[in-house]
Design a protein around this motif. Structure first.
Motif, PDB file in Angstrom:
ATOM      1  N   VAL A 178       0.860  -1.138   0.053  1.00 11.99           N
ATOM      2  CA  VAL A 178       0.050  -0.029   0.058  1.00 11.99           C
ATOM      3  C   VAL A 178       0.950   1.084  -0.145  1.00 11.99           C
ATOM      4  O   VAL A 178       1.846   1.177   0.902  1.00 11.99           O
ATOM      5  CB  VAL A 178      -0.922   0.182   1.097  1.00 11.99           C
ATOM      6  N   ALA A 179       0.585   2.314  -0.767  1.00 11.30           N
ATOM      7  CA  ALA A 179       1.199   3.593  -0.921  1.00 11.30           C
ATOM      8  C   ALA A 179       0.478   4.600  -0.683  1.00 11.30           C
ATOM      9  O   ALA A 179      -0.785   4.795  -1.017  1.00 11.30           O
ATOM     10  CB  ALA A 179       1.981   3.598  -2.345  1.00 11.30           C
ATOM     11  N   VAL A 180       1.341   5.661  -0.349  1.00 10.15           N
ATOM     12  CA  VAL A 180       0.590   7.048   0.016  1.00 10.15           C
ATOM     13  C   VAL A 180       0.560   7.737  -1.328  1.00 10.15           C
ATOM     14  O   VAL A 180       1.977   7.893  -2.180  1.00 10.15           O
ATOM     15  CB  VAL A 180       1.245   7.762   0.905  1.00 10.15           C
ATOM     16  N   VAL A 181      -0.300   8.531  -1.930  1.00 10.72           N
ATOM     17  CA  VAL A 181      -0.237   9.267  -3.466  1.00 10.72           C
ATOM     18  C   VAL A 181       0.890  10.296  -3.058  1.00 10.72           C
ATOM     19  O   VAL A 181       0.864  10.922  -2.020  1.00 10.72           O
ATOM     20  CB  VAL A 181      -1.816   9.637  -3.763  1.00 10.72           C
ATOM     21  N   GLY A 182       1.456  10.658  -4.441  1.00 10.41           N
ATOM     22  CA  GLY A 182       2.460  11.589  -4.190  1.00 10.41           C
ATOM     23  C   GLY A 182       2.054  12.842  -3.448  1.00 10.41           C
ATOM     24  O   GLY A 182       2.969  13.311  -2.652  1.00 10.41           O
ATOM     25  N   PRO A 183       1.020  13.584  -3.949  1.00  9.86           N
ATOM     26  CA  PRO A 183       0.703  15.107  -3.123  1.00  9.86           C
ATOM     27  C   PRO A 183       0.587  14.725  -1.577  1.00  9.86           C
ATOM     28  O   PRO A 183       0.705  15.893  -1.214  1.00  9.86           O
ATOM     29  CB  PRO A 183      -0.773  15.411  -3.847  1.00  9.86           C
ATOM     30  N   ALA A 184       0.365  13.873  -1.168  1.00 13.04           N
ATOM     31  CA  ALA A 184      -0.041  13.700   0.295  1.00 13.04           C
ATOM     32  C   ALA A 184       1.260  12.974   1.122  1.00 13.04           C
ATOM     33  O   ALA A 184       1.097  13.105   2.129  1.00 13.04           O
ATOM     34  CB  ALA A 184      -1.314  12.671   0.489  1.00 13.04           C
ATOM     35  N   VAL A 185       2.490  12.762   0.351  1.00 12.61           N
ATOM     36  CA  VAL A 185       3.310  12.105   1.069  1.00 12.61           C
ATOM     37  C   VAL A 185       4.062  12.972   2.003  1.00 12.61           C
ATOM     38  O   VAL A 185       4.091  12.688   3.229  1.00 12.61           O
ATOM     39  CB  VAL A 185       4.589  11.464   0.064  1.00 12.61           C
ATOM     40  N   SER A 186       4.444  14.248   1.721  1.00 11.81           N
ATOM     41  CA  SER A 186       5.065  15.338   2.579  1.00 11.81           C
ATOM     42  C   SER A 186       4.405  15.364   3.843  1.00 11.81           C
ATOM     43  O   SER A 186       4.685  15.387   4.758  1.00 11.81           O
ATOM     44  CB  SER A 186       5.456  16.596   1.683  1.00 11.81           C
ATOM     45  N   ASP A 187       3.079  15.530   3.546  1.00  9.37           N
ATOM     46  CA  ASP A 187       2.031  16.057   4.712  1.00  9.37           C
ATOM     47  C   ASP A 187       1.914  14.921   5.469  1.00  9.37           C
ATOM     48  O   ASP A 187       1.873  14.973   7.075  1.00  9.37           O
ATOM     49  CB  ASP A 187       0.640  16.613   4.299  1.00  9.37           C
ATOM     50  N   VAL A 188       1.873  13.712   5.166  1.00  2.56           N
ATOM     51  CA  VAL A 188       1.799  12.415   5.851  1.00  2.56           C
ATOM     52  C   VAL A 188       2.850  11.983   6.830  1.00  2.56           C
ATOM     53  O   VAL A 188       2.805  11.757   7.952  1.00  2.56           O
ATOM     54  CB  VAL A 188       1.344  11.252   5.257  1.00  2.56           C
ATOM     55  N   VAL A 189       4.002  12.225   5.962  1.00  2.00           N
ATOM     56  CA  VAL A 189       5.235  12.315   6.822  1.00  2.00           C
ATOM     57  C   VAL A 189       5.525  13.111   7.978  1.00  2.00           C
ATOM     58  O   VAL A 189       5.993  12.737   9.013  1.00  2.00           O
ATOM     59  CB  VAL A 189       6.587  12.293   5.971  1.00  2.00           C
ATOM     60  N   HIS A 190       5.072  14.476   7.736  1.00  2.00           N
ATOM     61  CA  HIS A 190       5.088  15.460   8.728  1.00  2.00           C
ATOM     62  C   HIS A 190       4.194  14.861   9.936  1.00  2.00           C
ATOM     63  O   HIS A 190       4.611  15.153  11.050  1.00  2.00           O
ATOM     64  CB  HIS A 190       4.563  16.753   8.017  1.00  2.00           C
ATOM     65  N   LEU A 191       2.825  14.631   9.470  1.00  2.00           N
ATOM     66  CA  LEU A 191       2.006  13.986  10.591  1.00  2.00           C
ATOM     67  C   LEU A 191       2.428  13.139  11.355  1.00  2.00           C
ATOM     68  O   LEU A 191       2.394  13.086  12.691  1.00  2.00           O
ATOM     69  CB  LEU A 191       0.561  13.968   9.811  1.00  2.00           C
ATOM     70  N   LEU A 192       3.070  11.916  10.925  1.00  2.00           N
ATOM     71  CA  LEU A 192       3.408  10.724  11.506  1.00  2.00           C
ATOM     72  C   LEU A 192       4.658  11.348  12.281  1.00  2.00           C
ATOM     73  O   LEU A 192       5.068  10.711  13.495  1.00  2.00           O
ATOM     74  CB  LEU A 192       3.861   9.678  10.627  1.00  2.00           C
ATOM     75  N   ALA A 193       5.732  12.325  11.923  1.00  2.00           N
ATOM     76  CA  ALA A 193       6.825  12.491  12.512  1.00  2.00           C
ATOM     77  C   ALA A 193       6.317  13.071  13.928  1.00  2.00           C
ATOM     78  O   ALA A 193       6.943  13.007  15.104  1.00  2.00           O
ATOM     79  CB  ALA A 193       7.740  13.481  11.879  1.00  2.00           C
ATOM     80  N   GLU A 194       5.408  14.200  13.591  1.00  2.00           N
ATOM     81  CA  GLU A 194       4.923  14.669  14.988  1.00  2.00           C
ATOM     82  C   GLU A 194       4.317  13.813  15.853  1.00  2.00           C
ATOM     83  O   GLU A 194       4.724  13.858  17.353  1.00  2.00           O
ATOM     84  CB  GLU A 194       3.893  15.859  14.693  1.00  2.00           C
TER      85      GLU A 194
END
Length: 732
Positions: free
Chosen positions: A562-578
């Motif tokens: 399962v993959a995260v679509v490109g436009p949402a990758v940066s925001d999901v990484v940021h969300l999970l990192a927090e």
């Protein structure tokens, strides 16, 4: 995430206040509604209208009741008038029966007496039928008179038997004792006359009172005339005056004259004329001649005036042999004339009573119609006034609520997007010039001032946002330069301790960059890091882990494919990192933070981040979930809860849902649900390091860990942080 965000007390109070705030337009409780000041204006107006209507109904009802009572009273008077009319007829028949009895002789024929008695019985039956209608609603004296009359009529047969058996001297051909017979009939006849005198009791109508007075006086006079008829009839039959008869005649004549004078004084001209016509008959004149012969000429003083040669056709109009029948006929003619006048007066009484009853009924109907019409007019006018007050108030309230809940927030949103938008406001739909309209205009001014202040605030916010963006961009530029410098040092450094220090600096720079991106979020801007190709959820989780300081404590267990679509990758990484960083900061350093993820049958991917901290209270947990769910407005508390704010903004941007819940047996779990819109299935699951071409194609930068350079730092087995944001490859 045990002791998370210790400085959140003020924000929690604000959240509790927001959640506990009463809803717009909520009504007060039952106890508060008991106070008049808490009633709605419409209810107060309707209460006043209802009170006025009740008062109108009460007073109108009293008027209608009075009119109905008057109509009922006149109805009783009409019934008594009809009874009195029948009493007149019965009195005449009783007088005829009585007087005819005085001409009978012992052992002789009864003549017309049976027929006269039958006529009396017929009239008595009518009187009894009407008397049965006199109930308890009539005055007590009338009830007593009617009861006495009915009792006497019930004893009429006994009275007749007494007359025919006890008032004779038992000698053949002797006459009946006249005074005794008069005495027997007197109570019944007097009762009838007395009842007629009570017809107008309690009635203030002068015409009816005059008619009743006329009837009573004429009845008394006629009874005196009838008594004279009977006594003379008895004397002419016997040819002598029995004991006391002559004195009784004199008394009856005197009473007749007195009653006649009183009658003529009380009678109306029309009745006087009718009486004069009746008194001009031949029978009246013959009666006068007989009375004058005995009482004026002094023949009553003779030893036996009936043997006087003066009794002839020239003196009294008949001879002695013809005297009984001639006298009876002449006196009966006089009585019949008086009876006609009496019946006319009785008929006038009935007609007047009918007129009064009809008038009272009409009056009651008119009063009822007027009362109903007035009440309807008052009700219509009051409702129009109430409507003219209640409807503008409702429009004012609806307009105010619409401004507060819809227009003003929408205007503020538009102003935040375009601060140069015009500031004009539409007026509330209350255009009257009364106090309500003045309040509406005042609220329009408040609305306009609020919009102006909102515009100023939007301009100020825009200025602050621009300042945040400029600061963030400058910081990001310096951070990127610092990162490249650190990367360069890492590439040329072989000393493990120095390399470890460089890696630590690298992680701090990453945190600084994330804080700079949080400032961009605060200003409503998106970050500069963008991807077009999908990235596996596992690589996204590794990228998030690589941005935190204690990455080595994180254990990943992510479902592949399962993959995260490109436009949402940066925001999901940021969300999970927090979230992951928060879990490592507020849990013991010797415990691991579990990050697991799997695709759900119902749709989407669920990621769970679990720590072994001490947890947080339910109230605070509810407040944090509220912040994650509602994305609160930016204020000073946001700087103290920047992580929650960033997570909420990022989740809102892509429809991601984040929820915190207690972990078992202790600690806290953060659930992150990625909707189908931000995920897609990969053709080939990623297993192991990507080849250089694939990494470059995906924009993924692989960095070596301290363990690969001989640094003795703890690391999760099989897990290696991935850094996508360096701009160049690290040595493997």
């Amino acid at each position: 995430m045990g002791n998370h965000d210790a400085a959140s007390a003020r924000a929690r109070v604000g959240a509790a206040g927001d959640s506990a705030a009463p809803q717009q337009g909520a009504r007060p409780g039952g106890q508060q509604l008991m106070k008049l000041s808490n009633w709605p204006v419409s209810r107060r107006l309707y209460a006043v209208i209802a009170l006025a209507l009740v008062m109108g109904l009460v007073f109108g009802g009293l008027e209608v009741a009075a009119a109905e009572s008057s109509a009922t009273q006149f109805g009783r008077v009409l019934h008594l008038a009809q009874l009195g009319q029948q009493d007149v007829l019965l009195t005449q028949e009783l007088q005829n029966e009585r007087d005819y009895s005085l001409g009978l002789t012992y052992g002789g024929a009864k003549g017309d007496l049976p027929a006269l008695r039958n006529a009396t019985d017929a009239e008595a039956a009518n009187v009894l039928a009407l008397g049965a209608g006199v109930d308890g609603s009539y005055p007590a004296n009338i009830q007593a008179s009617v009861a006495a009359l009915r009792s006497k009529l019930g004893s009429l047969a006994k009275l007749r038997d007494t007359v025919l058996t006890q008032f004779w001297d038992r000698s053949h051909g002797s006459g009946i004792e006249g005074l005794g017979v008069l005495t027997q009939y007197a109570p019944l006849i007097n009762n009838l006359i007395t009842l007629n005198d009570e017809l107008a009791q309690g009635i203030s109508d002068s015409r009816l009172a005059i008619d009743v007075r006329e009837l009573n006086l004429l009845s008394l006079e006629k009874d005196q005339v009838a008594q004279q008829r009977g006594l003379f009839y008895n004397a002419f039959t016997q040819q002598f005056f029995s004991d006391g008869a002559l004195q009784a005649l004199i008394s009856a004549r005197s009473a007749e004259q007195s009653d006649e004078a009183a009658f003529l004084a009380a009678a109306t001209p029309a009745v006087q004329h009718a009486y004069s016509t009746a008194a001009a008959g031949l029978g009246v004149k013959e009666v006068k001649r007989v009375e004058d012969f005995f009482f004026i000429d002094g023949n009553d003083e003779q030893a036996n005036p009936f043997f006087s040669p003066n009794i002839n056709k020239e003196t009294v109009g008949f001879a002695v042999a013809q005297a009984p029948q001639a006298w009876y006929q002449a006196s009966s003619q006089k009585i019949d004339g008086m009876q006609a006048v009496e019946s006319g007066i009785a008929q006038d009484i009935v007609a007047r009573a009918e007129s009064l009853q009809h008038g009272a009924g009409q009056s009651a109907l008119i009063v009822s119609v007027i009362v109903v019409a007035v009440l309807l007019i008052v009700l219509a006018a009051a409702l129009m006034v109430a409507r003219s007050l209640a409807l503008p108030l409702r429009r004012l309230r609806a307009g105010a609520l619409d401004i507060a809940t819809v227009q003003l927030p929408e205007r503020m949103r538009r102003l935040s997007e375009a601060p140069d938008e015009p500031l004009e406001v539409a007026p509330i739909d209350v255009l009257s010039v009364d106090e309500i309209g003045q309040v509406a205009r005042a609220f329009d001014q408040v609305h306009a001032e609020a919009v102006r202040l909102a515009g100023n605030e939007a301009m100020l916010r825009t200025s602050f946002n621009a300042m945040f963006v400029n600061l963030s961009r400058r910081s990001q530029t310096l951070i990127e330069r610092l990162a490249r410098t650190i990367d360069s040092l890492e590439q040329n450094e072989d000393d493990p301790e120095r390399l470890y220090s460089l890696f630590s600096m690298d992680h701090m720079v990453t945190r600084m960059r994330r804080n700079s991106e949080n400032l961009l979020l605060l200003a409503g801007h998106e970050g500069a890091r963008k991807w077009s190709d999908p990235v596996s959820v596992a690589d996204v989780a590794r990228a998030a882990v690589s941005e935190i300081e204690h990455y080595a404590r994180v254990v990943l267990s992510i479902q592949p494919g399962v993959a995260v679509v490109g436009p949402a990758v940066s925001d999901v990484v940021h969300l999970l990192a927090e979230l992951i960083e928060n879990a490592t900061l507020f849990s013991p350093t010797d415990t691991a933070v579990q990050v697991s993820g799997a695709e759900l049958a119902s749709g989407g991917v669920l990621l769970e981040i679990t720590d072994k901290g001490i947890g947080i209270p339910e109230e605070r947990l509810a407040e944090m979930n509220w912040r994650l769910r509602s994305t609160p407005v930016i204020d000073v508390s946001v700087s103290r809860h920047m992580g929650l704010f960033a997570v909420a903004r990022l989740a809102e941007r892509h429809g991601v849902q984040v929820r915190l819940r207690p972990a078992s047996p202790q600690g806290l779990s953060a659930l992150v649900w990625l909707p189908d819109a931000v995920i897609e299935h990969m053709a080939r699951p990623f297993a192991g390091p990507r080849p250089p071409l694939a990494a470059q194609a995906a924009g993924l930068q692989v960095r070596r860990s301290p363990g690969q350079s001989g640094i003795t730092a703890p690391a999760a087995a099989g897990q290696e942080p991935v850094d996508w944001f360096r701009g160049k490859n690290l040595p493997s």
